[in-house]
Enzyme design. Structure first.
Site, PDB file in Angstrom:
ATOM      1  N   GLU A  86      69.571  41.664  45.135  1.00 39.76           N
ATOM      2  CA  GLU A  86      70.876  41.744  44.497  1.00 39.76           C
ATOM      3  C   GLU A  86      72.019  41.742  45.494  1.00 39.76           C
ATOM      4  OE1 GLU A  86      70.227  45.293  42.344  1.00 39.76           O
ATOM      5  OE2 GLU A  86      70.835  46.559  44.002  1.00 39.76           O
ATOM      6  N   CYS A  99      78.427  43.258  49.173  1.00 39.00           N
ATOM      7  CA  CYS A  99      77.283  44.044  49.639  1.00 39.00           C
ATOM      8  C   CYS A  99      76.038  43.176  49.497  1.00 39.00           C
ATOM      9  CB  CYS A  99      77.193  45.297  48.769  1.00 39.00           C
ATOM     10  SG  CYS A  99      75.759  46.293  49.114  1.00 39.00           S
ATOM     11  N   CYS A 106      61.531  47.442  50.488  1.00 36.21           N
ATOM     12  CA  CYS A 106      61.795  48.102  51.771  1.00 36.21           C
ATOM     13  C   CYS A 106      60.598  48.962  52.143  1.00 36.21           C
ATOM     14  CB  CYS A 106      63.043  48.969  51.660  1.00 36.21           C
ATOM     15  SG  CYS A 106      63.535  49.736  53.227  1.00 36.21           S
ATOM     16  N   CYS A 110      62.522  55.666  51.187  1.00 32.97           N
ATOM     17  CA  CYS A 110      63.294  56.897  50.967  1.00 32.97           C
ATOM     18  C   CYS A 110      63.168  57.280  49.490  1.00 32.97           C
ATOM     19  CB  CYS A 110      64.766  56.677  51.309  1.00 32.97           C
ATOM     20  SG  CYS A 110      65.022  56.044  52.979  1.00 32.97           S
ATOM     21  N   CYS A 113      65.867  56.345  46.780  1.00 33.31           N
ATOM     22  CA  CYS A 113      66.319  54.952  46.728  1.00 33.31           C
ATOM     23  C   CYS A 113      65.396  54.122  45.845  1.00 33.31           C
ATOM     24  CB  CYS A 113      66.350  54.386  48.140  1.00 33.31           C
ATOM     25  SG  CYS A 113      66.669  52.612  48.190  1.00 33.31           S
ATOM     26  N   GLY A 170      66.885  46.689  51.171  1.00 35.02           N
ATOM     27  CA  GLY A 170      66.168  46.450  52.423  1.00 35.02           C
ATOM     28  C   GLY A 170      66.806  47.079  53.641  1.00 35.02           C
ATOM     29  N   GLU A 171      66.024  47.133  54.720  1.00 36.01           N
ATOM     30  CA  GLU A 171      66.482  47.693  55.990  1.00 36.01           C
ATOM     31  C   GLU A 171      66.779  46.519  56.939  1.00 36.01           C
ATOM     32  OE1 GLU A 171      67.433  50.576  57.625  1.00 36.01           O
ATOM     33  OE2 GLU A 171      67.662  49.043  59.156  1.00 36.01           O
ATOM     34  N   SER A 202      74.206  48.570  57.832  1.00 35.01           N
ATOM     35  CA  SER A 202      73.805  49.940  57.516  1.00 35.01           C
ATOM     36  C   SER A 202      72.323  50.090  57.836  1.00 35.01           C
ATOM     37  CB  SER A 202      74.055  50.217  56.027  1.00 35.01           C
ATOM     38  OG  SER A 202      73.540  51.484  55.680  1.00 35.01           O
ATOM     39  N   LEU A 225      72.323  58.985  57.321  1.00 32.58           N
ATOM     40  CA  LEU A 225      71.872  60.260  57.892  1.00 32.58           C
ATOM     41  C   LEU A 225      71.147  61.095  56.819  1.00 32.58           C
ATOM     42  CD1 LEU A 225      72.190  61.490  60.706  1.00 32.58           C
ATOM     43  CD2 LEU A 225      74.234  62.676  59.882  1.00 32.58           C
ATOM     44  N   HIS A 226      71.855  61.451  55.788  1.00 33.72           N
ATOM     45  CA  HIS A 226      71.329  62.102  54.573  1.00 33.72           C
ATOM     46  C   HIS A 226      70.763  63.508  54.764  1.00 33.72           C
ATOM     47  CE1 HIS A 226      72.120  58.305  52.844  1.00 33.72           C
ATOM     48  NE2 HIS A 226      71.037  57.702  53.257  1.00 33.72           N
ATOM     49  N   ASN A 301      73.054  58.023  42.958  1.00 32.82           N
ATOM     50  CA  ASN A 301      72.918  57.219  41.748  1.00 32.82           C
ATOM     51  C   ASN A 301      71.536  57.466  41.171  1.00 32.82           C
ATOM     52  OD1 ASN A 301      74.087  55.107  40.094  1.00 32.82           O
ATOM     53  ND2 ASN A 301      75.112  54.570  42.036  1.00 32.82           N
ATOM     54  N   CYS A 344      72.555  50.488  45.117  1.00 32.52           N
ATOM     55  CA  CYS A 344      71.455  49.985  45.928  1.00 32.52           C
ATOM     56  C   CYS A 344      70.136  49.891  45.162  1.00 32.52           C
ATOM     57  CB  CYS A 344      71.283  50.914  47.125  1.00 32.52           C
ATOM     58  SG  CYS A 344      69.923  50.508  48.189  1.00 32.52           S
TER      59      CYS A 344
END
Ligand code: SAH
Ligand code: SF4
Length: 374
Positions: A86, A99, A106, A110, A113, A170-171, A202, A225-226, A301, A344
């Site tokens: 997306e 974006c 991924c 996480c 996510c 994705g990373e 990111s 970071l989170h 989200n 995301c």
């Protein structure tokens, strides 16, 4: 489409063409958004014939397009084998941000996510990464507006997408070889001509690749970071087990030597009761004091499988205030496009699940957003 400036020059030279032909081609494809070689009128006829014979300019196919009440637009691209990625366009008064995604799925997984919950399908190619920008610019310009439902802001029509952030699925730093030429095309004056400050990668913290990016193409960097300590970050961003906070923060310092801005953006998703207490804020202050940074707090989200909840607005406000009182520049991300799940990995996951169900029922049909969300 997947050729960066150097690769295209090499290709054209391999056919006996002059390097300026490659630059012309870049301008036709990326600046003007032209896919038909015959329409590239200042290219020699036989060169056009060679191109038509050996190449094609094609963005990934659009599976769904949706527009939110607040002007946010979202495209879901079909990248084959039941995978979708997306792209989201967020128009604001002073900028238009696109974006984009770097992988279908991924590996980092996480738990907050929805892309992470889908698992990993495959890396996108450079063509599929830059193709999202190519397509979105085309689509927005074809509409003759900025994506807003109201009036377009005056004077900004020629470059409606002013910023690109690699914050979709994705990373990006785990698909470095495909991402790098795409970034270079974004910056290339013969292609999209964006400044390094307006292109942001990111990352969840792929330390060696942060160093490579700093050397090869130092665009703006956001680090997810989170969590303010290794115990919690090991859980929230599993890649932390490989590259713990100490190493990550050292890599941020090294990146700042090359970075186009004099700070790193730290992203911090606010999860109710998980990472949002005053004690977490204090630990975070300890980190943020040591690295020139800005903190971006992201309201979580929610999605069903996560089992996690968004921190209440009042908690986010107190958390932000505590950071600001300690002198840390802190912003809270506005939630945009909520009505179309423009966060995301959200939509792609839902559509994919529905697609599988639908396939099982052997009913091949297009799924509308309304159906996918029902
Ligand atoms: N893999 C990269 C880039 C894509 S994710 C990274 O993790 O940085 C882009 C951002 O969206 C990251 O900061 C990520 O943590 C955040 N994000 C992912 N899922 C989210 C969710 N459900 N709610 C809010 N933010 C989310
Ligand atoms: Fe991957 Fe980023 Fe999602 Fe983590 S937040 S699973 S790194 S896309």
């Amino acid at each position: 489409m997947g050729y960066g400036a150097d690769a295209l020059a090499e290709l054209v030279q391999g056919w006996g063409g002059k390097p300026f032909r490659a630059r012309q081609l870049l301008r036709w494809i990326h600046q003007r958004g032209v896919a038909d070689f015959d329409a590239m009128t200042d290219l020699a006829r036989d060169f056009r014939a060679t191109l038509a014979e050996r190449c094609h300019v094609q963005a990934p196919g659009v599976q769904l397009e949706h527009r939110s009440r607040d002007g946010t637009r979202k495209w879901l691209f079909d990248v084959g084998a039941g995978n979708a990625i997306e792209t989201v366009f967020i128009p604001e008064d002073d900028r238009g941000t696109l974006c984009i995604s770097s992988q279908a799925g991924c590996t980092v997984a996480c738990p907050f996510c929805s892309t992470g919950h889908q698992g990993f399908n495959r890396n996108l190619g450079t063509n599929e990464i830059i193709g999202q920008l190519w397509w979105a610019r085309h689509a927005i310009q074809a509409d003759g507006d900025t994506g807003r439902l109201g009036d377009a802001p005056a004077g900004n029509e020629h470059r409606i997408i002013s910023n690109v952030v690699m914050m979709g699925m994705g990373e990006p730093l785990l698909n470095y070889n495909a991402v790098l030429p795409a970034l270079q095309l974004m910056l290339d004056d013969n292609a999209y001509g964006l400044s390094r400050r307006r292109v942001t990668v990111s990352t969840s913290g792929v330390v060696p690749m942060m160093d490579r990016l700093g050397e090869d193409c130092p665009v703006a960097l956001a680090v997810s970071l989170h969590a303010p300590n290794d115990t919690l970050r090991d859980r929230l961003v599993p890649l932390n087990r490989k590259y713990p906070l100490r190493e990550l923060l050292a890599a941020c310092e090294r990146y700042l030597v090359h970075a186009p801005r004099d700070f790193i953006t730290f992203e911090y998703v606010m999860l109710d009761g998980v990472n949002d207490t005053d004690a977490h804020a204090d630990e975070l202050i300890g980190i943020a004091r040591n690295v020139p940074c800005k903190l971006n707090l992201i309201p979580f989200n929610p999605f069903a499988q996560s089992g996690l909840h968004r921190s209440p607005a009042a908690r986010v406000k107190l958390f932000a205030q505590r950071l600001m009182d300690a002198g840390i520049v802190t912003t809270v991300r506005k939630t945009r496009g909520d009505d179309i799940d423009a966060a995301c990995g959200q939509l792609a996951g839902e559509v994919r699940d529905r697609t599988r169900l639908t396939e099982r029922a052997a009913q091949r049909r297009t799924i509308s957003i309304a159906e996918a969300r029902a």
